[in-house]
Design an enzyme around this catalytic site. Sequence first.
Site, short mmCIF file in Angstrom:
data_model
loop_
_atom_site.label_atom_id
_atom_site.label_comp_id
_atom_site.label_asym_id
_atom_site.label_seq_id
_atom_site.Cartn_x
_atom_site.Cartn_y
_atom_site.Cartn_z
N PRO A 16 0.85 -1.19 0.00
CA PRO A 16 0.00 0.00 0.00
C PRO A 16 0.89 1.24 0.00
O PRO A 16 1.84 1.32 0.78
CB PRO A 16 -0.77 -0.12 1.32
CG PRO A 16 0.09 -0.97 2.20
CD PRO A 16 0.86 -1.89 1.29
N MET A 17 0.61 2.18 -0.89
CA MET A 17 1.37 3.44 -0.90
C MET A 17 0.38 4.59 -1.12
O MET A 17 -0.21 4.70 -2.20
CB MET A 17 2.45 3.41 -1.98
CG MET A 17 3.61 2.48 -1.65
SD MET A 17 4.95 2.56 -2.85
CE MET A 17 4.31 1.61 -4.21
N CYS A 103 3.16 3.38 9.83
CA CYS A 103 3.34 4.63 9.11
C CYS A 103 4.11 5.65 9.96
O CYS A 103 3.73 5.92 11.10
CB CYS A 103 1.98 5.21 8.72
SG CYS A 103 2.15 6.80 7.88
N LYS A 141 0.49 -4.63 9.40
CA LYS A 141 1.72 -4.23 8.71
C LYS A 141 2.44 -3.26 9.63
O LYS A 141 1.88 -2.25 10.05
CB LYS A 141 1.38 -3.56 7.37
CG LYS A 141 2.61 -3.10 6.61
CD LYS A 141 2.23 -2.70 5.19
CE LYS A 141 3.44 -2.22 4.40
NZ LYS A 141 3.88 -0.88 4.77
N ASN A 206 9.04 -7.06 3.86
CA ASN A 206 8.95 -5.87 3.03
C ASN A 206 10.15 -4.96 3.30
O ASN A 206 10.63 -4.88 4.43
CB ASN A 206 7.62 -5.15 3.36
CG ASN A 206 7.53 -3.75 2.78
OD1 ASN A 206 7.45 -2.77 3.51
ND2 ASN A 206 7.56 -3.64 1.47
N GLY A 207 10.58 -4.29 2.23
CA GLY A 207 11.66 -3.31 2.35
C GLY A 207 12.75 -3.56 1.34
O GLY A 207 13.46 -4.57 1.43
N ASP A 208 12.84 -2.69 0.33
CA ASP A 208 13.94 -2.72 -0.65
C ASP A 208 13.93 -3.90 -1.62
O ASP A 208 14.93 -4.14 -2.28
CB ASP A 208 15.32 -2.72 0.04
CG ASP A 208 15.55 -1.50 0.90
OD1 ASP A 208 14.83 -0.50 0.69
OD2 ASP A 208 16.44 -1.53 1.75
N GLY A 229 7.05 -2.40 -2.76
CA GLY A 229 6.49 -1.06 -2.90
C GLY A 229 7.20 -0.30 -4.01
O GLY A 229 6.85 -0.39 -5.19
#
Length: 310
Positions: A16-17, A103, A141, A206-208, A229
């Site tokens: 989600p972005m 967030c 998340k 998640n991440g990179d 993302g």
Amino acid sequence: MNFWKQFRPGFTILAPMEGVTDIAFRQVIAKAARPDIFYTEFTNVNSYTSEKGRHNALERFKIEEEERPIIPQIWGTRPNMFLETAQALKQMGFPAVDINMGCPDRHVVATGGGSGLIRTPELAKEIIHTTKLAGVPVSIKTRLGYTHVDEWRDWLATILQESPAALTVHLRTKKEMSKVPAHYELIPDIIKLKQQISPETVLIINGDIEKPSDAQEYIRMGVDGIMIGRGVFHNPFCFEKSPRSHSREELIDLMSYHLDLYEKYGLSPYDPLKHFYKIYINNFPGASEIRERLMQTKSILEARAIINQL
Ligand SMILES: Cc1cc2nc3c(=O)[nH]c(=O)nc-3n(C[C@H](O)[C@H](O)[C@H](O)COP(=O)(O)O)c2cc1C
């Protein structure tokens, strides 16, 4: 049946972005190369549960068939509002609900929501517990911690004690934002912790991650799913099962499709759409000059005139 159990290890999710993965862009990715699951941008439960905000919240939960399966992501601080929103989302036909506890935006954190919940673990637990009463699978998340990486064990244990259906870990702290490399070295220990406390919880990292094949090693270790993302900015075809290179024409067609969808859904204003142009107009001779011209445009009509000449 638990929604999450239908996917094979290595399943993929478009992260989600906010301001990016709206109804138009999700369909662009569905057309380019779809992930197994989409998420909506996050929506405040205060907004859904108030008369004033409901219309706006409902707009954010609008989806098309080709985006399914899609999970709405919600955020806030009031357990009863999470429950009311989750009940409504279930009624709307969503198969699961995700709660944002990661967030780092200062406006969100100031309310105590998003990563602010890392500092109020009892409230975070109550939110998960209460949202589950809606009778939908509830996933979380989040990040490793608020300030220090070594908060990860206590924080993730707190969440896992509520047995969420799935847990996505963005492998950074709130303080790290996206400024340092994600802490992949912690994955074996995170898997171990999950197995000890809540083995049924589906674990997503998640991440990179730029493409699913980057994370295969972690799937072998016991991670279930991969969330990507910003990787879609570098390659909108990143979810392709058999990656191949894509022609300039394919990218321009995809941009044209994005313009059509932006118009179809009456999305506005025009300027934020320009942030996407570098995804499509990239890596070919003359691309930067065309991008510069596109940055001067003031409407979809003007942008279309430029790409039609290409
Ligand atoms: C522009 C932008 C908006 C984001 N909005 C959300 C959001 O609404 N909900 C959420 O959980 N994470 C949000 N994130 C975080 C991403 O989902 C993801 O965790 C983060 O970008 C790290 O993954 P990546 O390295 O694959 O991009 C956002 C990130 C970006 C860059």
